[in-house]
Motif scaffolding. Structure first.
Motif: not given
Length: 325
Positions: A272-288
């Motif tokens: 998802g880095g650097p600095l969340d520049s490649t953070l996707s919605m699916a990845y953010a859902t996975y993190n939650q």
């Protein structure tokens, strides 16, 4: 005897064979046959129906219910202590800076990646369909191979290729005197790098579909257009593209659905880095889900689902009218 003068009576007296009556045999009721066929059909469909309800429909309904609660991992031991919060999770999403960043990254990935992938796929398909390229079967296999290869394996290989010091790409650039950047560690280059990788990986799928669409176009149309004086670009614009619109619609919808849900690339290559520049919605859902915020993560998942549906409708609106014509 007939009453018409001059007409001979041709009535034939029934012989012994005609006098034999055939006794009707036992007839099977039609309703019983239909019932047996219905039961057989349900018997074949039952295993799939059970698996669909247990592993697809059930989780979908459960996640919808979870999305309107404050369910957390600690609440699994006391499910009756879960509170119903209504649409609070959905409202909270639009104030979550990390989620908005992930939505923006996903939008860039889709808006840039889908047209790029479709254009490259169509270009390769046109080349393979032209008959001017040798070893077409080998090339088709080579282009399609990344599609059936594990995305995790591909991501690992690309990560080594893109290493800043020892990576193959920077070694090639260094041979020409160009200092290559840190492709995955630079906030400016990380997301474009993943977009290029995604286009390369999915090129083979679009190529196969476009190639099938091109081969379905009758050659007589091209011959007639050539006789009428149409040049190559005119034939492509006014003949090939309109007849390929059903194929383009299919490729656009399938590619968009896949790109909206892109997850493995940032998960394996950049986290998802650097600095969340490649953070996707699916990845953010996975993190939650990993953080134990099940209710909030479920709301994220349903927002992602609504986005997929809306984008599919947009593609149908853009291309379906021409398809029906």
């Amino acid at each position: 005897m007939t009453d018409v003068p001059g007409v001979r009576d041709r009535t034939v007296a029934p012989g012994p064979a005609a006098a034999v009556a055939v006794a009707p045999g036992p007839r099977r009721p039609a309703r019983a046959g239909r019932t047996n066929r219905t039961l057989a059909g349900w018997g074949f469909a039952l295993p799939f129906a059970v698996l669909f309800l247990v592993f697809t429909a059930g989780p979908v309904v459960a996640s919808l219910v979870m999305s309107v609660t404050d369910l957390r991992s600690a609440d699994l031991l006391d499910p009756f202590g879960v509170n119903v919060v209504g649409l609070d999770n959905y409202v909270r999403l639009f104030g979550d800076e990390k989620f908005l960043t992930a939505a923006g990254n996903t939008a860039v990935f889709v808006v840039v990646g889908v047209p790029l992938t479709m254009a490259l796929s169509l270009l390769v398909a046109l080349g393979l369909n032209s008959g001017l390229v040798r070893f077409r079967t080998l090339l088709r296999v080579g282009y399609y191979l990344p599609v059936v290869t594990s995305i995790v394996a591909i991501s690992v290989v690309w990560r080594f290729v893109l290493q800043p010091d020892t990576g193959l790409l920077n070694e090639i650039l260094g041979f020409f005197g160009i200092a290559g950047p840190n492709w995955l560690g630079n906030e400016t280059f990380a997301l474009p790098t993943l977009i290029v990788m995604g286009a390369w990986r999915n090129l083979g799928f679009g190529m196969v579909i476009f190639l099938a669409g091109l081969q379905a176009i009758p050659k007589d149309l091209y011959e007639a257009a050539t006789v009428d004086g149409a040049r190559r670009f005119a034939r492509f614009r006014y003949l090939t593209l309109p007849l390929l619109r059903p194929t383009m619609l299919f490729v656009a919808v399938i590619t968009t659905i896949g790109y909206v849900q892109f997850f493995e690339e940032p998960f394996v290559m950049t986290q998802g880095g650097p600095l969340d520049s490649t953070l996707s919605m699916a990845y953010a859902t996975y993190n939650q889900f990993g953080f134990g915020n099940y209710g909030y993560a479920s709301a994220m998942g349903y927002v992602l689902f609504v986005i997929v549906v809306l984008l599919s409708i947009v593609w149908f609106k853009l291309l379906r009218n021409n398809v029906d014509d």
